[in-house]
Motif scaffolding. Structure first.
Motif, PDB file in Angstrom:
ATOM      1  N   SER A  95       0.840  -1.208   0.000  1.00 49.99           N
ATOM      2  CA  SER A  95       0.000   0.000   0.000  1.00 49.99           C
ATOM      3  C   SER A  95       0.867   1.246   0.000  1.00 49.99           C
ATOM      4  O   SER A  95       0.575   2.217  -0.700  1.00 49.99           O
ATOM      5  CB  SER A  95      -0.893   0.028   1.241  1.00 49.99           C
ATOM      6  OG  SER A  95      -1.765  -1.059   1.246  1.00 49.99           O
TER       7      SER A  95
ATOM      8  N   ASP B  73      -5.506  -0.802  -4.740  1.00 50.56           N
ATOM      9  CA  ASP B  73      -4.982  -1.332  -3.480  1.00 50.56           C
ATOM     10  C   ASP B  73      -5.950  -2.368  -2.909  1.00 50.56           C
ATOM     11  O   ASP B  73      -6.929  -2.008  -2.261  1.00 50.56           O
ATOM     12  CB  ASP B  73      -4.752  -0.195  -2.469  1.00 50.56           C
ATOM     13  CG  ASP B  73      -3.939  -0.678  -1.278  1.00 50.56           C
ATOM     14  OD1 ASP B  73      -3.588  -1.878  -1.233  1.00 50.56           O
ATOM     15  OD2 ASP B  73      -3.658   0.145  -0.386  1.00 50.56           O
ATOM     16  N   GLU B  74      -5.673  -3.629  -3.161  1.00 54.05           N
ATOM     17  CA  GLU B  74      -6.527  -4.728  -2.705  1.00 54.05           C
ATOM     18  C   GLU B  74      -8.007  -4.420  -2.927  1.00 54.05           C
ATOM     19  O   GLU B  74      -8.790  -4.354  -1.971  1.00 54.05           O
ATOM     20  CB  GLU B  74      -6.267  -5.017  -1.220  1.00 54.05           C
ATOM     21  CG  GLU B  74      -4.816  -5.407  -0.964  1.00 54.05           C
ATOM     22  CD  GLU B  74      -4.629  -6.080   0.393  1.00 54.05           C
ATOM     23  OE1 GLU B  74      -5.584  -6.757   0.836  1.00 54.05           O
ATOM     24  OE2 GLU B  74      -3.556  -5.925   0.987  1.00 54.05           O
TER      25      GLU B  74
HETATM   26 MG   LIG Z   1      -2.146  -2.743   2.270  1.00 60.56          MG
END
Ligand SMILES: [Mg+2]
Ligand SMILES: Nc1ncnc2c1ncn2[C@@H]1O[C@H](COP(=O)(O)OP(=O)(O)O)[C@@H](O)[C@H]1O
Lengths: 302, 254
Positions: free
Chosen positions: B44, B174-175
């Motif tokens: 991240s 991000d995910e």
């Molecule tokens: Mg992360």
């Protein structure tokens, strides 16, 4: 809990451990007899008695009610109401602007700004409102002249009228309290909102104005409503520096005619009216913000 | 294809802690790169640095022709003013794990917010573009809904549309499916596959190994703030060269 009747056992015999069905779970065939709530009757009776005593005391007490009626709409009182409302509104506007500035400074990364905000909040919350009022009104004793090179040079007493003194005192004091309200409002908006706003290319100022503040309002508005109502009453202190608000009007009359209680009752009446109106407005504003909150709650749960 | 992203020797510290250590990575235009790695490995943080949501402590990030956060003049890097940093961010899309839609705005308002406020696009044009994007992510009927009235999968698709509305040269994910109920993951990955096919440059942090194998050109494995290994998707998944990569893949495939 006598609420649930267990099902009969498989062999058809009733469960012997089952408690008898109470009145809360009536069988369809039976009518319900509620128990008498004696406590309620007793408390209502007591309150009525106390009220009657109070009303009678005021009725037979030394209050000249016709005088109350006579001054209820006198011009001094009506001007007092106008001035109270004007001072309340101006002080709240100043307080909210200062509060917003102090809140933003308090949340900033710059330690100097954070310290300044903390100092401001501490000082103006520490000192009594009346003391601050007197200091602002007597500013001329410290600085006889207000002087900005090439711009103004005036006697401080000319600038600090009762209105200006009261406005500065209450506005600056209010800013110290409001900054805490606004700060918690800003913090109530998730950090992800700033990230999202910045990721689409907003500047800090755009993110604050379009994304953060509108969401923070939910948290900020209700307490500011309360503080506005508080400010209505705070402004009565300004009578001390000859600002012509409600109390000042009442006093001006009773210094002349000696009808102290009658005029205080007039003042009390008008404060109640103003506060009642503000309370009504506040409940509507709160309802508005609670409505737009509804979809938010769902998202946070998701 | 020329490289559109060049990350060179990037270091990022939080206090004493080094979240990124000497990270280098290049991404070609139209390429889809997936980043995998254990939690806390700096994935991240790397995305946030590329979008300048975090300031780096060393190294250099270039996206397109520009150095992120700086301007090169007279052999020196000058920090850009807030307004120009914001403009750089506006050309890089970002999709967050928690969607981060604006809850006080409707779906369509979420999408036109950037074009309207940042780009100054005329409202009519922004609305028309938003409607096209909503059709593309399969949510044309939800334009007037508030985010709170949508499922997680729908919210994430709106977030993707919001990022695309700025016409970004690069989109960071991000995910994007980690916060979703399992039955909603598919609809978001479907939209992302379609984007990958449309030649968009994408950098995707994900735990969806199947998605990475199918959609990614390359996979990057990160651990402890470093890029441990980087290679073509099939190859890295089939024959990871580093023992940490093998361990990690074994764990997520279990
Ligand atoms: Mg992360
Ligand atoms: N704002 C921050 N302040 C301090 N530490 C942080 C911050 N953001 C991330 N970290 C730390 O940096 C490391 C990498 O975090 P992150 O990039 O979120 O990892 P990942 O996304 O791979 O799970 C973690 O150890 C995390 O605790």
């Amino acid at each position: 809990m006598p609420g649930k009747v267990p099902p009969p056992l498989a062999d058809g015999s009733a469960n012997r451990l089952a408690p008898p069905a109470g009145p809360a779970a009536p069988d369809v065939a039976h009518s319900v007899v509620h128990r008498v709530r004696y406590g309620r009757y007793v408390s209502v009776a007591l309150i009525l008695i106390v009220l009657a005593v109070i009303v009678r005391a005021f009725a037979v007490g030394k209050i000249d009610w016709p005088v109350v009626g006579e001054f209820l709409f006198s011009s001094l009182m009506l001007w007092g109401i106008v001035n109270t409302i004007v001072l309340t509104a101006c002080a709240m506007v100043l307080g909210i602007l200062l509060g917003l500035a102090a809140a933003l400074m308090g949340n900033s990364n710059n330690p100097v700004l954070r310290g300044t905000a903390a100092g401001y909040i501490f000082v103006f919350r520490a000192l009594p409102a009346l003391l601050q009022l007197l200091i602002w009104y007597n500013l001329a004793l410290i600085f006889p002249v207000i002087w900005l090179p090439g711009i103004v040079e005036v006697a401080t007493t000319k600038v600090i009228t009762p209105f200006v003194g009261a406005l500065l005192a209450f506005g600056i004091l209010q800013g110290a309290y409001t900054s805490e309200v606004i700060r918690s409002g800003l913090l109530s908006v998730g950090k992800g909102q700033v990230d999202a706003a910045r990721s689409i290319g907003m500047t800090q100022a755009q993110a604050l104005r379009r994304i953060i503040l509108p969401q923070a309002m939910r948290v900020i508005v209700p307490p500011i409503g309360n503080e506005t109502i508080g400010m209505v009453k705070f402004t009565s202190l300004a009578s001390v520096i000859q600002y012509k608000e409600i109390i000042y009007g009442a006093q001006a009359v009773y210094y002349a005619n000696g009808r102290v209680i009658e005029l205080l009752i007039v003042a009390a009446f008008w404060y109640s009216v103003v506060v009642a109106i503000l309370t009504y407005v506040q409940s509507h504003i709160e309802r508005h913000y609670n409505r737009s909150q509804a979809p938010v709650a769902v998202q946070e749960a998701a | 294809m020329p490289d559109i992203v060049r990350i060179r020797g990037v270091t990022k510290r939080f206090g004493q802690f080094e979240a990124l250590r000497d990270v280098s990575l290049s991404i070609a235009e139209g390429e889809v790169v997936c980043i995998i790695g254990p939690s806390g490995s700096g994935k991240s943080t790397l995305l946030r640095c590329i979008n300048n949501l975090e300031r780096i402590d060393g190294g250099l990030i270039e996206v397109g022709e520009e150095i992120i956060g700086y301007r090169l003049a007279g052999g020196r890097l000058h920090e850009l003013p807030d307004r120009l940093q914001a403009r750089q961010r506006s050309r890089i899309g970002m999709v967050f794990q928690q969607f981060n839609l604006f809850p006080h705005k409707t779906v369509v308002e979420n999408i036109i917010e950037g074009p309207l406020v940042v780009r100054g696009t005329p409202r009519e044009q922004a609305l028309a573009e938003a409607q096209r994007l909503l059709e593309r992510v399969g949510l044309a009927a939800k334009a007037a809904s508030y985010p709170g009235q949508l499922s997680g999968g729908q919210q994430q698709r709106v977030a993707i549309a919001r990022a695309l509305a700025m016409n970004p040269s690069l989109v960071l994910f991000d995910e994007p499916t980690s916060a979703l109920d399992p039955e909603l993951v598919g609809e978001v990955l479907e939209v992302m596959r379609e984007m990958a096919r449309s030649n968009l440059t994408m950098l995707v942090v994900t735990h969806e190994v199947a998605f990475a194998r199918e959609a990614a050109d390359r996979i990057v494995f990160m651990d402890h703030g470093r890029v441990v290994e980087c290679g073509p998707a099939e190859e890295l998944l089939a024959r990871p060269s580093h023992p940490r990569t093998r361990e990690f893949l074994a764990a997520v495939r279990k």
